[in-house]
Design an enzyme around this catalytic site. Sequence first.
Site, PDB file in Angstrom:
ATOM      1  CB  THR A   1      -1.077   0.027   1.123  1.00  0.00           C
ATOM      2  OG1 THR A   1      -0.775   1.080   1.995  1.00  0.00           O
ATOM      3  CG2 THR A   1      -1.204  -1.258   1.843  1.00  0.00           C
TER       4      THR A   1
ATOM      5  CE  LYS B   1     -12.176  -6.386  -1.181  1.00  0.00           C
ATOM      6  NZ  LYS B   1     -11.274  -5.281  -1.616  1.00  0.00           N
ATOM      7  N   PRO B   2     -11.615  -4.920   3.159  1.00  0.00           N
ATOM      8  CG  PRO B   2      -9.564  -4.566   4.242  1.00  0.00           C
ATOM      9  CD  PRO B   2     -10.573  -5.630   3.937  1.00  0.00           C
TER      10      PRO B   2
ATOM     11  CB  THR C   1     -18.329  -2.120  -7.684  1.00  0.00           C
ATOM     12  OG1 THR C   1     -17.467  -1.218  -8.361  1.00  0.00           O
ATOM     13  CG2 THR C   1     -17.547  -3.284  -7.154  1.00  0.00           C
TER      14      THR C   1
ATOM     15  CG  LEU D   1     -32.452 -16.248  -3.091  1.00  0.00           C
ATOM     16  CD1 LEU D   1     -33.794 -16.928  -2.817  1.00  0.00           C
ATOM     17  CD2 LEU D   1     -32.655 -15.161  -4.145  1.00  0.00           C
TER      18      LEU D   1
ATOM     19  CD  GLU E   1     -25.519   3.142   2.426  1.00  0.00           C
ATOM     20  OE1 GLU E   1     -25.706   4.182   1.771  1.00  0.00           O
ATOM     21  OE2 GLU E   1     -26.235   2.803   3.374  1.00  0.00           O
TER      22      GLU E   1
END
Length: 497
Positions: free
Chosen positions: A30, A182-183, A239, A251, A257
């Site tokens: 990162t 999951k970041p 996404t 289901l 969001e």
Amino acid sequence: MSTQTQSVPHYDLFIGGASVPASSGRTFETINPADGTVVATVAEGDAADVDRAVAAARACHDDVWSQMPVGERGRLLLRVAQRIQDRMAELAHLETLDMGGPTMWTAGTAMQAVEVFEYWAGMATKIQGEVNPSMLPGESLNYTLRESLGVVGGIVPWNGPLIMAAWKTAPAIACGNTVVLKPAELTPLTALELARCFADAGAPPGLFNVVPGFGPTAGAALAAHPDVDKIAFTGETTTGQEVARNAITNLKVVTLELGGKSPHIVFDDVDVDRAVANAIFGIYTNCGQVCTSGSRIFVHEKIHDVFVEKLVARAKAIRIGNPLDPMTQLGPLVSKEQFDRVSRYVKIGQEEGARMLCGGGKPDAPELAKGHYFSPTVFVDVDNRMKIAQEEIFGPVACVLRFSSEEDVLAKANDIVYGLAAGIQTNDIKRAHKLARRLKAGSVWINTYHRIETSCPFGGYKMSGYGRENGVGMVNYLTRTKSVAVDLNDYVMDLFA
Ligand code: NAD
């Protein structure tokens, strides 16, 4: 949780209460967007790791957490809140290194994360069913139970990593669920530090699991996993559509969001300085990388020119710089990709005929050369049908549109696929409330902006998603309702006698 093996720290996955390497052994880096240096290496989870994390979360849910007295649930969440609070400065620092938001912003969101855990700690003991009236003759008792869903998968974006992790985690756990998070691949570090807060708070293994990795591998595997009961997703609209398609396999409950392109409407009866301050806050917070950014600023024609003059003056005066400096107001964009995206839209705006009054690219200062900095940009003469007025840029780009009447601005404000938020600046309270009802947006802010609170429902209309986060109503998206009916009569209704 980090181990310092080389010159940069290394973070493993967090599964079943322990830090573990990825099954594949792969790692990724990162990068600090302010200077391009490596902040940390991170284990790269994929489908096999998602399987392990879901198994740990399932076992914890079925054997431990769903059986836990609700008071215990609440107390654990309070202890997590305390751990975050104790480490707030450190977490804000790490978030700034990872995503570039000025510490002014990341310290605020870390504080909000504490608040989220405290709020849901209190809620854990208040989740209850109802007694329902019976419409049958005779006596019966009908009531509902609120039961946990099971394993909740959270998938979050890079623009507010810690607060997004808190939103996905605290309410789910308060409602008796366990979580696999999951970041975003660009910003996984504070979610992994949150896992440490859980461990330090004495959380049972498997309650909260973190699988950093990439969207098409780790993210898609979580969305499609047959033993995950719910996916709470935050990210781009396209996404979100892909996540919903994958989630249909078993289901799952899905809440989305998604993106936004929010109107911020300024009437001619306002104090212009105050309205400009709200507009600046609305568009330039976190370098415009906020889903609710007030990126379409509609200004009444009577005050348009004076408003624009003040807006540009204030945009030019924003302090851009090292995001670790507490005086910095605007840090870099999160990545080179994001810088290129914003630059592309600036070019499109110019080609479409909008007039750029400031910004438009990297600031000149030599000390900013290595970062993905982008100067606050203002476009005027924007038409609502232009791409820059319709598409989410996700950068520090304000589009100013002129309007002449309430009906005119309402039609334009709603003429967009998104419906996340809207702002109204006016001193006419009747107009403000009437307009709030007619705007197609999940949040409407009057004489303020970005007023997102833990206690108030937040979510989108239209292509900005469905479901709500925050507020008591969120319990509906994190529990199942079971209806129980008891016949209290002394006779039996024997229809086959
Ligand atoms: P993104 O959609 O690219 O990624 C979001 C997350 O989804 C990341 O963790 C990513 O790895 C994962 N992902 C990517 N592809 C996937 C797939 N096929 N299956 C499962 N997961 C996958 O979004 P981003 O660029 O990280 O974030 C910016 C977007 O997020 C903007 O559109 C912004 O408006 C939106 N956002 C919305 C809200 C909100 O509350 N409405 C809040 C913040 C950000």
